[in-house]
Design a protein around this motif. Sequence first.
Motif, short mmCIF file in Angstrom:
data_model
loop_
_atom_site.label_atom_id
_atom_site.label_comp_id
_atom_site.label_asym_id
_atom_site.label_seq_id
_atom_site.Cartn_x
_atom_site.Cartn_y
_atom_site.Cartn_z
N GLN A 1 7.63 -6.85 4.73
CA GLN A 1 7.82 -5.46 5.16
C GLN A 1 8.99 -4.80 4.45
O GLN A 1 8.89 -3.67 3.97
CB GLN A 1 8.02 -5.41 6.67
N ASP B 1 0.82 -1.21 0.00
CA ASP B 1 0.00 0.00 0.00
C ASP B 1 0.86 1.26 0.00
O ASP B 1 1.97 1.27 0.54
CB ASP B 1 -0.92 0.02 1.22
N SER B 2 0.32 2.30 -0.62
CA SER B 2 1.02 3.58 -0.66
C SER B 2 1.08 4.20 0.72
O SER B 2 0.14 4.07 1.53
CB SER B 2 0.30 4.53 -1.62
N ARG B 3 2.17 4.88 1.00
CA ARG B 3 2.35 5.54 2.29
C ARG B 3 2.14 7.05 2.20
O ARG B 3 2.18 7.74 3.22
CB ARG B 3 3.75 5.24 2.83
N THR B 4 1.97 7.54 0.99
CA THR B 4 1.70 8.97 0.78
C THR B 4 0.64 9.09 -0.31
O THR B 4 0.18 8.10 -0.87
CB THR B 4 2.96 9.73 0.36
N ASP C 1 -3.03 7.73 0.41
CA ASP C 1 -2.43 6.91 1.45
C ASP C 1 -3.30 5.68 1.70
O ASP C 1 -4.48 5.79 2.03
CB ASP C 1 -2.31 7.73 2.73
N CYS D 1 7.78 0.86 -2.48
CA CYS D 1 7.37 2.26 -2.30
C CYS D 1 8.48 3.23 -2.69
O CYS D 1 8.21 4.32 -3.20
CB CYS D 1 6.95 2.50 -0.85
N SER E 1 8.17 -4.39 0.68
CA SER E 1 7.18 -3.34 0.51
C SER E 1 7.81 -1.96 0.56
O SER E 1 7.46 -1.06 -0.21
CB SER E 1 6.09 -3.47 1.58
N ALA E 2 8.75 -1.79 1.49
CA ALA E 2 9.45 -0.50 1.58
C ALA E 2 10.24 -0.22 0.31
O ALA E 2 10.29 0.92 -0.18
CB ALA E 2 10.36 -0.49 2.80
#
Length: 430
Positions: free
Chosen positions: A261, A209-212, A247, A268, A264-265
Amino acid sequence: MGRLRLAQLRDAFWLVPMLLGIAGIALAQILVAVDRKVGSAGSGGEGALLYQVGVSGGRDILGAIGGSMLAVAATSFSITISVLATASSTYGPRLVRNFMNDRGNQFVLGMFGATFLYSLMVLRAIRGGSEVGEEFVPDIAINVAVLLAIIDVIVLVYFINHIARSIQVSTLSARVRSELDAVVRTQYPESEPEESCPAPAPDGGSAVDSRTSGFVIGIDEDGLLDEAEKSDCLIVLRVRPGDHVIDGDRLATLHGTDDRQSVSADVCRHVHLGETRTPYQDIQFAVQQLTEMAVRALSPGTNDPYTAHNALNELAASLVPLARRRAPQLGRRGDDGTLRLVVTRLPLTELIDDVFGAVRTYAIGHPIAMTAAILLARRLGVAAVEPDVRAAVLSHLELIYDALDRVDDQVDAQFCRGEIDEARTAIAAA
């Protein structure tokens, strides 16, 4: 993705003026140092290009050059802003960036600013006899300032010619088309990458998922492929350049990894978001700029079907070569031959829908623009190698044919129907 960042930096309006300003300051310091070293070099002073004017004369010359260059720079900037306002209201606000990243405008303003800073730095080095220290007049630096002033007069003439040409429809549309050509070459190359392969996207997987929030302005596919190889997994992208995400929206899915995790980072990090769309990887944005030119030209306030005709011809110049290419394969293999990445590409049929949907709505009562649209459809249909592209073109021709019943001037409508019939025949023959 370094190329994307470099392109954004290269197009920044402030970059060239800043570099020229720094160069002007550096040149002033160097020439002043040279003057100090050679002392009274050029003391004969009879030359036309190298002469001595003394403390008072040097200050007057540098003050006049610096002051006039600052005034000319302010005037040039005002002219640029006026052109930006005109372009924004006439052709659309999304085309303003084409003036902001214009190398000619950046160079002109940078030259005027650099000359001002150069004159200021040289002026502060002049020392009179009554001041503390020995009298010093940097004659070489002053002569170079005069030379820069002469060059700036030539630059001013160039700027007036350049700004007049840049506002012309043909120049602006050609510039936008060049951006469209560039994104076609990078995103839809004639030769598939060596690592490409067919890739039906698998179901399921772990969501990334997008963080921004923002627009997807670029995706570093090479970086994602490397990350997938290192993590021994499959990354399936769910977004493409031009998409708007917030987000929590899904960017990709991961298959075959336990370190979700960390991967995913990395995903992004390689999916770049921005506040506005750019044409570097976003082909839809590049197409929409030319489509917007055509649509705005057909508004009652502008009523310029010839501009729309020109914009549609520019679209043909870029989209027809794309129609001649097969749909790209979306899979990317790693060095071991395993499928590691599934990318996304906007299908040509969606671009065709964008263009002809707008044209059918706004150009139906303008035979000049409508003729150009029918010619665009004919060229695309004849060139198309994919059946779905040809079917999309024929579908839009049918919609335009039906929409012509609503035109008041049935003489023009009948002419357009004849053009559509010829286009259908040519497409069928191809």
